[in-house]
Write a protein that holds these residues in place. Structure first.
Motif, PDB file in Angstrom:
ATOM      1  N   CYS A   1       0.834  -1.213   0.000  1.00 53.89           N
ATOM      2  CA  CYS A   1       0.000   0.000   0.000  1.00 53.89           C
ATOM      3  C   CYS A   1       0.864   1.257   0.000  1.00 53.89           C
ATOM      4  CB  CYS A   1      -0.924   0.012   1.217  1.00 53.89           C
ATOM      5  SG  CYS A   1      -2.314  -1.114   1.099  1.00 53.89           S
ATOM      6  N   ILE A   2       1.910   1.266   0.811  1.00 57.74           N
ATOM      7  CA  ILE A   2       2.825   2.423   0.847  1.00 57.74           C
ATOM      8  C   ILE A   2       3.394   2.671  -0.542  1.00 57.74           C
ATOM      9  CG2 ILE A   2       5.095   3.217   1.677  1.00 57.74           C
ATOM     10  CD1 ILE A   2       3.007   3.517   3.821  1.00 57.74           C
ATOM     11  N   TRP A   3       3.846   1.601  -1.220  1.00 59.01           N
ATOM     12  CA  TRP A   3       4.451   1.751  -2.537  1.00 59.01           C
ATOM     13  C   TRP A   3       3.440   2.255  -3.564  1.00 59.01           C
ATOM     14  CZ3 TRP A   3       8.649   3.052  -4.492  1.00 59.01           C
ATOM     15  CH2 TRP A   3       8.972   2.812  -5.824  1.00 59.01           C
ATOM     16  N   ALA A   4       2.244   1.705  -3.551  1.00 59.75           N
ATOM     17  CA  ALA A   4       1.220   2.161  -4.500  1.00 59.75           C
ATOM     18  C   ALA A   4       0.867   3.630  -4.266  1.00 59.75           C
ATOM     19  CB  ALA A   4      -0.029   1.284  -4.395  1.00 59.75           C
ATOM     20  N   VAL A   5       0.704   4.009  -3.022  1.00 57.16           N
ATOM     21  CA  VAL A   5       0.382   5.404  -2.691  1.00 57.16           C
ATOM     22  C   VAL A   5       1.523   6.326  -3.109  1.00 57.16           C
ATOM     23  CG1 VAL A   5       0.081   7.006  -0.750  1.00 57.16           C
ATOM     24  CG2 VAL A   5      -1.250   4.894  -0.841  1.00 57.16           C
ATOM     25  N   ALA A   6       2.752   5.946  -2.794  1.00 54.97           N
ATOM     26  CA  ALA A   6       3.903   6.801  -3.108  1.00 54.97           C
ATOM     27  C   ALA A   6       4.057   7.006  -4.615  1.00 54.97           C
ATOM     28  CB  ALA A   6       5.180   6.206  -2.518  1.00 54.97           C
ATOM     29  N   THR A   7       3.976   5.927  -5.389  1.00 53.23           N
ATOM     30  CA  THR A   7       4.173   6.067  -6.835  1.00 53.23           C
ATOM     31  C   THR A   7       3.017   6.826  -7.485  1.00 53.23           C
ATOM     32  OG1 THR A   7       3.234   3.873  -7.264  1.00 53.23           O
ATOM     33  CG2 THR A   7       5.642   4.026  -7.069  1.00 53.23           C
ATOM     34  N   CYS A   8       1.802   6.523  -7.076  1.00 48.96           N
ATOM     35  CA  CYS A   8       0.647   7.212  -7.668  1.00 48.96           C
ATOM     36  C   CYS A   8       0.629   8.690  -7.284  1.00 48.96           C
ATOM     37  CB  CYS A   8      -0.659   6.536  -7.254  1.00 48.96           C
ATOM     38  SG  CYS A   8      -0.910   4.929  -8.034  1.00 48.96           S
ATOM     39  N   ALA A   9       0.899   8.981  -6.015  1.00 47.74           N
ATOM     40  CA  ALA A   9       0.912  10.385  -5.581  1.00 47.74           C
ATOM     41  C   ALA A   9       2.024  11.154  -6.291  1.00 47.74           C
ATOM     42  CB  ALA A   9       1.068  10.477  -4.072  1.00 47.74           C
TER      43      ALA A   9
ATOM     44  N   LYS B   1       6.747   3.528 -15.952  1.00 45.47           N
ATOM     45  CA  LYS B   1       7.896   4.306 -15.460  1.00 45.47           C
ATOM     46  C   LYS B   1       9.022   3.405 -14.946  1.00 45.47           C
ATOM     47  CE  LYS B   1       5.689   8.244 -15.817  1.00 45.47           C
ATOM     48  NZ  LYS B   1       5.890   9.086 -16.943  1.00 45.47           N
ATOM     49  N   ASP B   2       9.476   2.465 -15.713  1.00 41.75           N
ATOM     50  CA  ASP B   2      10.591   1.585 -15.355  1.00 41.75           C
ATOM     51  C   ASP B   2      10.380   0.928 -13.987  1.00 41.75           C
ATOM     52  OD1 ASP B   2      11.900   2.129 -17.781  1.00 41.75           O
ATOM     53  OD2 ASP B   2      12.810   3.918 -16.949  1.00 41.75           O
ATOM     54  N   ASP B   3      11.371   1.027 -13.093  1.00 49.70           N
ATOM     55  CA  ASP B   3      11.312   0.325 -11.807  1.00 49.70           C
ATOM     56  C   ASP B   3      10.539   1.084 -10.724  1.00 49.70           C
ATOM     57  OD1 ASP B   3      13.394   2.227 -11.827  1.00 49.70           O
ATOM     58  OD2 ASP B   3      14.417   1.201 -10.182  1.00 49.70           O
ATOM     59  N   VAL B   4      10.063   2.265 -11.012  1.00 52.04           N
ATOM     60  CA  VAL B   4       9.249   3.026 -10.053  1.00 52.04           C
ATOM     61  C   VAL B   4       7.875   3.298 -10.675  1.00 52.04           C
ATOM     62  CG1 VAL B   4      11.155   4.029  -8.732  1.00 52.04           C
ATOM     63  CG2 VAL B   4      10.357   5.175 -10.810  1.00 52.04           C
ATOM     64  N   CYS B   5       7.305   2.264 -11.232  1.00 55.93           N
ATOM     65  CA  CYS B   5       6.098   2.363 -12.042  1.00 55.93           C
ATOM     66  C   CYS B   5       4.816   2.270 -11.212  1.00 55.93           C
ATOM     67  CB  CYS B   5       6.127   1.244 -13.087  1.00 55.93           C
ATOM     68  SG  CYS B   5       4.705   1.261 -14.179  1.00 55.93           S
ATOM     69  N   PRO B   6       3.940   3.259 -11.304  1.00 58.68           N
ATOM     70  CA  PRO B   6       2.673   3.189 -10.582  1.00 58.68           C
ATOM     71  C   PRO B   6       1.757   2.087 -11.123  1.00 58.68           C
ATOM     72  CG  PRO B   6       2.708   5.109 -12.012  1.00 58.68           C
ATOM     73  CD  PRO B   6       4.076   4.511 -12.065  1.00 58.68           C
ATOM     74  N   ILE B   7       1.876   1.748 -12.385  1.00 55.60           N
ATOM     75  CA  ILE B   7       1.042   0.679 -12.950  1.00 55.60           C
ATOM     76  C   ILE B   7       1.422  -0.657 -12.326  1.00 55.60           C
ATOM     77  CG2 ILE B   7       0.427  -0.564 -15.066  1.00 55.60           C
ATOM     78  CD1 ILE B   7       0.929   2.122 -16.565  1.00 55.60           C
ATOM     79  N   LYS B   8       2.712  -0.930 -12.249  1.00 53.94           N
ATOM     80  CA  LYS B   8       3.171  -2.167 -11.595  1.00 53.94           C
ATOM     81  C   LYS B   8       2.779  -2.172 -10.120  1.00 53.94           C
ATOM     82  CE  LYS B   8       7.108  -2.819 -14.675  1.00 53.94           C
ATOM     83  NZ  LYS B   8       8.578  -2.763 -14.777  1.00 53.94           N
TER      84      LYS B   8
END
Length: 125
Positions: A18-26, A90-97
Protein backbone atom coordinates in the motif's frame (compact mmCIF):
# COMPACT_ATOMS: atom_id res chain seq x y z
CA UNK A 1 13.90 8.95 -3.48
CA UNK A 2 11.32 6.50 -4.85
CA UNK A 3 14.04 3.94 -5.58
CA UNK A 4 15.38 4.24 -2.01
CA UNK A 5 11.86 3.85 -0.62
CA UNK A 6 11.24 0.78 -2.78
CA UNK A 7 14.46 -0.86 -1.55
CA UNK A 8 13.28 -0.49 2.05
CA UNK A 9 9.90 -2.15 1.43
CA UNK A 10 8.79 -5.77 1.29
CA UNK A 11 6.48 -5.82 -1.74
CA UNK A 12 4.88 -9.07 -0.57
CA UNK A 13 3.70 -7.51 2.72
CA UNK A 14 0.30 -5.76 2.44
CA UNK A 15 1.20 -2.58 4.34
CA UNK A 16 4.38 -2.04 2.32
CA UNK A 17 2.51 -2.74 -0.91
CA UNK A 18 0.00 0.00 0.00
CA UNK A 19 2.82 2.42 0.85
CA UNK A 20 4.45 1.75 -2.54
CA UNK A 21 1.22 2.16 -4.50
CA UNK A 22 0.38 5.40 -2.69
CA UNK A 23 3.90 6.80 -3.11
CA UNK A 24 4.17 6.07 -6.84
CA UNK A 25 0.65 7.21 -7.67
CA UNK A 26 0.91 10.39 -5.58
CA UNK A 27 4.31 11.23 -7.07
CA UNK A 28 3.57 10.59 -10.74
CA UNK A 29 0.00 11.94 -10.48
CA UNK A 30 1.05 15.01 -8.47
CA UNK A 31 -1.62 14.16 -5.89
CA UNK A 32 -1.85 14.76 -2.17
CA UNK A 33 -1.63 11.58 -0.08
CA UNK A 34 -5.14 12.08 1.27
CA UNK A 35 -6.43 11.95 -2.32
CA UNK A 36 -4.93 8.47 -2.72
CA UNK A 37 -5.56 6.87 0.69
CA UNK A 38 -7.69 6.87 3.82
CA UNK A 39 -6.60 6.28 7.44
CA UNK A 40 -9.22 3.72 8.43
CA UNK A 41 -12.26 1.81 7.24
CA UNK A 42 -14.32 3.88 9.67
CA UNK A 43 -13.22 7.12 7.97
CA UNK A 44 -13.77 5.75 4.46
CA UNK A 45 -16.41 7.53 2.41
CA UNK A 46 -16.87 6.25 -1.14
CA UNK A 47 -17.98 9.72 -2.25
CA UNK A 48 -14.67 11.23 -1.13
CA UNK A 49 -12.05 8.46 -1.23
CA UNK A 50 -10.62 6.27 -3.98
CA UNK A 51 -12.24 2.87 -4.30
CA UNK A 52 -10.90 -0.20 -6.06
CA UNK A 53 -13.32 0.47 -8.92
CA UNK A 54 -11.78 3.94 -9.44
CA UNK A 55 -8.49 2.44 -10.68
CA UNK A 56 -8.24 1.37 -14.31
CA UNK A 57 -5.35 -0.11 -16.30
CA UNK A 58 -6.40 -0.21 -19.97
CA UNK A 59 -4.33 0.00 -23.16
CA UNK A 60 -4.01 3.07 -25.35
CA UNK A 61 -4.54 3.10 -29.13
CA UNK A 62 -0.97 1.86 -29.61
CA UNK A 63 -1.48 -1.10 -27.28
CA UNK A 64 0.57 0.39 -24.42
CA UNK A 65 -0.57 0.13 -20.81
CA UNK A 66 -1.59 3.23 -18.93
CA UNK A 67 -3.41 3.73 -15.65
CA UNK A 68 -6.19 6.10 -14.68
CA UNK A 69 -7.35 6.94 -11.18
CA UNK A 70 -10.72 8.67 -11.01
CA UNK A 71 -10.55 10.83 -7.89
CA UNK A 72 -14.02 11.36 -6.42
CA UNK A 73 -12.74 14.33 -4.44
CA UNK A 74 -9.71 16.43 -5.35
CA UNK A 75 -8.57 19.82 -4.13
CA UNK A 76 -8.62 21.27 -7.64
CA UNK A 77 -11.98 19.76 -8.66
CA UNK A 78 -15.38 21.37 -8.39
CA UNK A 79 -17.95 19.87 -6.00
CA UNK A 80 -19.05 16.39 -7.16
CA UNK A 81 -16.62 16.58 -10.10
CA UNK A 82 -14.43 13.54 -10.73
CA UNK A 83 -10.86 14.40 -11.60
CA UNK A 84 -8.65 11.79 -13.27
CA UNK A 85 -4.93 11.19 -12.92
CA UNK A 86 -3.16 9.33 -15.73
CA UNK A 87 0.05 7.29 -15.56
CA UNK A 88 2.30 5.56 -18.05
CA UNK A 89 4.96 2.92 -17.47
CA UNK A 90 7.90 4.31 -15.46
CA UNK A 91 10.59 1.59 -15.35
CA UNK A 92 11.31 0.32 -11.81
CA UNK A 93 9.25 3.03 -10.05
CA UNK A 94 6.10 2.36 -12.04
CA UNK A 95 2.67 3.19 -10.58
CA UNK A 96 1.04 0.68 -12.95
CA UNK A 97 3.17 -2.17 -11.59
CA UNK A 98 2.49 -0.91 -8.06
CA UNK A 99 -1.29 -0.94 -8.63
CA UNK A 100 -1.18 -4.43 -10.16
CA UNK A 101 0.86 -5.70 -7.22
CA UNK A 102 -1.59 -4.04 -4.82
CA UNK A 103 -4.50 -5.95 -6.36
CA UNK A 104 -2.56 -9.24 -6.09
CA UNK A 105 -1.35 -8.85 -2.51
CA UNK A 106 -4.34 -7.02 -1.00
CA UNK A 107 -7.49 -8.50 -2.53
CA UNK A 108 -10.55 -6.29 -2.13
CA UNK A 109 -13.99 -5.73 -3.56
CA UNK A 110 -14.82 -2.98 -6.07
CA UNK A 111 -16.31 -0.68 -3.43
CA UNK A 112 -13.49 -1.16 -0.91
CA UNK A 113 -10.90 1.59 -0.41
CA UNK A 114 -7.96 1.51 -2.80
CA UNK A 115 -5.54 1.85 0.15
CA UNK A 116 -5.99 1.96 3.90
CA UNK A 117 -2.63 2.68 5.48
CA UNK A 118 -3.05 2.80 9.22
CA UNK A 119 -5.80 0.48 10.33
CA UNK A 120 -5.32 -2.91 8.66
CA UNK A 121 -1.64 -3.70 8.92
CA UNK A 122 0.11 -2.83 12.14
CA UNK A 123 3.30 -4.86 11.82
CA UNK A 124 5.18 -7.61 10.05
CA UNK A 125 4.98 -11.10 11.50
Amino acid sequence: MLRHLKQSLDLTFPFDVCIWAVATCAFWGMMRFREVTVKSQKEFDGLKHLKQRDAFIPKDLNGKDYARLDLPSAKTAKAREIQSAFFTVKDDVCPIKALRNLSRVVPAGPDDPLCILLERYQGKD
